[in-house]
Scaffold this motif. Sequence first.
Motif, PDB file in Angstrom:
ATOM      1  N   HIS A  93       8.413 -10.145   5.801  1.00 23.62           N
ATOM      2  CA  HIS A  93       8.026  -9.604   6.477  1.00 23.62           C
ATOM      3  C   HIS A  93       8.727 -10.387   7.647  1.00 23.62           C
ATOM      4  CE1 HIS A  93       4.445 -10.136  10.291  1.00 23.62           C
ATOM      5  NE2 HIS A  93       4.833  -9.165   9.979  1.00 23.62           N
ATOM      6  N   ARG A 114       7.080  -0.191   8.346  1.00 23.11           N
ATOM      7  CA  ARG A 114       5.779   0.147   7.370  1.00 23.11           C
ATOM      8  C   ARG A 114       6.285   0.363   5.381  1.00 23.11           C
ATOM      9  NH1 ARG A 114       6.379   6.374  10.100  1.00 23.11           N
ATOM     10  NH2 ARG A 114       3.338   5.974   8.969  1.00 23.11           N
ATOM     11  N   ARG A 117       4.622  -2.181   4.702  1.00 22.34           N
ATOM     12  CA  ARG A 117       2.847  -2.240   4.286  1.00 22.34           C
ATOM     13  C   ARG A 117       2.484  -0.898   2.955  1.00 22.34           C
ATOM     14  NH1 ARG A 117      -1.945  -2.456   4.167  1.00 22.34           N
ATOM     15  NH2 ARG A 117      -3.718  -2.442   5.496  1.00 22.34           N
ATOM     16  N   SER A 118       3.493  -0.243   2.969  1.00 23.51           N
ATOM     17  CA  SER A 118       3.568   0.637   2.132  1.00 23.51           C
ATOM     18  C   SER A 118       3.026  -0.386   0.649  1.00 23.51           C
ATOM     19  CB  SER A 118       3.885   1.552   1.508  1.00 23.51           C
ATOM     20  OG  SER A 118       4.475   2.700   3.105  1.00 23.51           O
ATOM     21  N   SER A 121       0.024  -2.005   0.254  1.00 23.07           N
ATOM     22  CA  SER A 121      -1.178  -1.298  -1.001  1.00 23.07           C
ATOM     23  C   SER A 121      -1.220  -1.407  -1.649  1.00 23.07           C
ATOM     24  CB  SER A 121      -1.298  -0.088   0.938  1.00 23.07           C
ATOM     25  OG  SER A 121      -1.954  -0.816   2.332  1.00 23.07           O
ATOM     26  N   VAL A 127      -3.040  -8.377   3.049  1.00 24.04           N
ATOM     27  CA  VAL A 127      -2.217  -8.817   4.152  1.00 24.04           C
ATOM     28  C   VAL A 127      -2.928  -9.290   5.457  1.00 24.04           C
ATOM     29  CG1 VAL A 127      -0.615  -6.938   3.062  1.00 24.04           C
ATOM     30  CG2 VAL A 127      -2.567  -5.989   4.957  1.00 24.04           C
ATOM     31  N   ILE A 132       0.326  -7.191   9.312  1.00 22.05           N
ATOM     32  CA  ILE A 132       1.411  -6.667   9.178  1.00 22.05           C
ATOM     33  C   ILE A 132       1.274  -5.655  10.196  1.00 22.05           C
ATOM     34  CG2 ILE A 132       3.265  -4.814   7.945  1.00 22.05           C
ATOM     35  CD1 ILE A 132       2.469  -6.393   5.696  1.00 22.05           C
ATOM     36  N   GLU A 135       1.427   1.202  10.409  1.00 22.32           N
ATOM     37  CA  GLU A 135       0.644   1.969   9.687  1.00 22.32           C
ATOM     38  C   GLU A 135       1.928   1.814   8.340  1.00 22.32           C
ATOM     39  OE1 GLU A 135      -1.889   3.167   9.568  1.00 22.32           O
ATOM     40  OE2 GLU A 135      -2.154   1.633  11.564  1.00 22.32           O
ATOM     41  N   PRO A 136       1.421   2.216   6.788  1.00 21.30           N
ATOM     42  CA  PRO A 136       1.950   2.410   6.028  1.00 21.30           C
ATOM     43  C   PRO A 136       2.704   3.752   6.142  1.00 21.30           C
ATOM     44  CG  PRO A 136       0.257   2.595   5.460  1.00 21.30           C
ATOM     45  CD  PRO A 136      -0.383   2.322   6.645  1.00 21.30           C
ATOM     46  N   ASP A 142       5.382   2.745  -2.543  1.00 19.07           N
ATOM     47  CA  ASP A 142       3.777   3.345  -2.388  1.00 19.07           C
ATOM     48  C   ASP A 142       2.848   3.542  -3.634  1.00 19.07           C
ATOM     49  OD1 ASP A 142       4.450   5.609  -1.920  1.00 19.07           O
ATOM     50  OD2 ASP A 142       2.712   6.078  -0.542  1.00 19.07           O
TER      51      ASP A 142
END
Length: 391
Positions: A93, A114, A117-118, A121, A127, A132, A135-136, A142
Motif C-alpha cells: 500500500h 484496487r 483492495r481485492s 478482501s 484493512v 485503502i 473500491e476492489p 481475488d
Amino acid sequence: MNPVNNPFAPGAGSRPPELAGRQAIIDDARVAIERALLGKPSRSQMFLGLRGVGKTVLLNAVETMADEHGHLTSMIEAPENKPLGELLLPRVHQVLRKLSMTEAAKAKAYDGLRALRSFASAFKFDVAGVGIAVEPEAGVADSGDLQNDLPELFIRIGEAAKAAGKAWTLLIDEVQYLKQEDLAALIVSLHKISQRELPILFFGAGLPQVAALAGEAKSYAERLFHYPDVGALAEADAKAAIRQPVNDEGAVIEEEALTEIFLKTRGYPYFLQEWGHQSWNIAVGDTITLNDARQAETKTLKRLDEGFFKVRLDRLTGKEREYVVAMAQLGSGPYRSADVAEALHETVQSLGPRRAQIISKGMIYSPSHGDIAFTVPMFDDYLIRNRGNLG
C-alpha cells in the motif's frame, strides 16, 4: 582504551564498522539494482548462511543502496506465525501510494490499489489500519488462491513502477519461517515478473535449508534465484574487519593479536565483533596486544553464552535440549541422525518428530540426507561448556 571510542558494537543486524569480505555480493546487488532501473532483468538473490554471519547486515546494506539509487524498498522479517500476504499488505500500500504521486503512473498505481483492495478482501485481511480508500476490482487478485492472486498483485505493482520510471525492491529476512504455500506463491510471483521484465527485485536471507525449501516449493526456483553463500570470513578479511576499525580510531593492533582472534572465532563475523569489542576495552594505551586478545576470551565467551547462544537455547524444550546436547557430545558436525538416536538409546523414527521440531525452530538443519548440523556456529562448544547447567 576509552570505551566511548570503541568501534565495535555487536548486535543483531548491526552493521560492523568494516564490512569486509562481502564486496562481491554487494557488487552483484548493485548491478541488479542499476539494471532494474534500465528495464533489464536480473535474478533474485537469496543470502544463505548460519546465524551470526551477517545476512541481515547485507540485506540492510542492499536496502540502503537501492534507496540511494531511487528504488522504492520494502523490508520484511518473516515471523513464524503470520502469513506473507498480511505482512505485504501495508508495505505494498505504501509503495503504490508513493507511485501514485508520479503523474505518469497515477492510473497504473490506482489499478494496483484496487487489486490490493481485492487481495485484502479475498484473504480477509484487516484493512482498517491500512486505509485503502478505493473500491476492489472484481476478478483481479481475488480468487483466494495465493499462487494466483499474489502474482497478479505483483504485476500491477511492476506496471506502476515501470510507468513511473522507478523500481521496487522487496527484501525478506528469515525466509525459512515462511510457510511453504507462501514461499511457493512468492516464487511464482517473481517468475511472472521476470517473464514480463518488470522492475521488481527480490533479496532474501535465510538459513542454509532455504535453497532446499525453495526447490521443494517450486522446482524452477534454482534457476530463478542466485544463492550467495554468506559464511565465515577468510583470514585476511577477518583480520581486516578488526584492524581497519581499530586503525580508524587512531589505535593499532598487533598481528599476533589478530591471528589469535581469528583462530578463536574461526572467522565468524559476529564473534569477531564481540572479540574486538572486549579486546578494545581491555587494552591499555593505543595498542591491542596478543595478551589483550587472550584476556578477552573469558569476557567474550561469557557475553556470547549469556546472549547469542542462550537466546537460542531458550527456545527449546527439555527433550529438544537433550537432543542437541547429544549432538554436541558426538564432536564436530555434521552428525548422522542415526548416531544421535543411538546416543539417546532411541530409534531414528521415534526421534523424527523431535528432530523436525528443532529444525522448524531454526536450530538445526539437514545439509544432506540423513545428516544434521547446527545453524549456530560453535553451538556445540557452548553446549559442552555449559552442559551441567542446561537442565
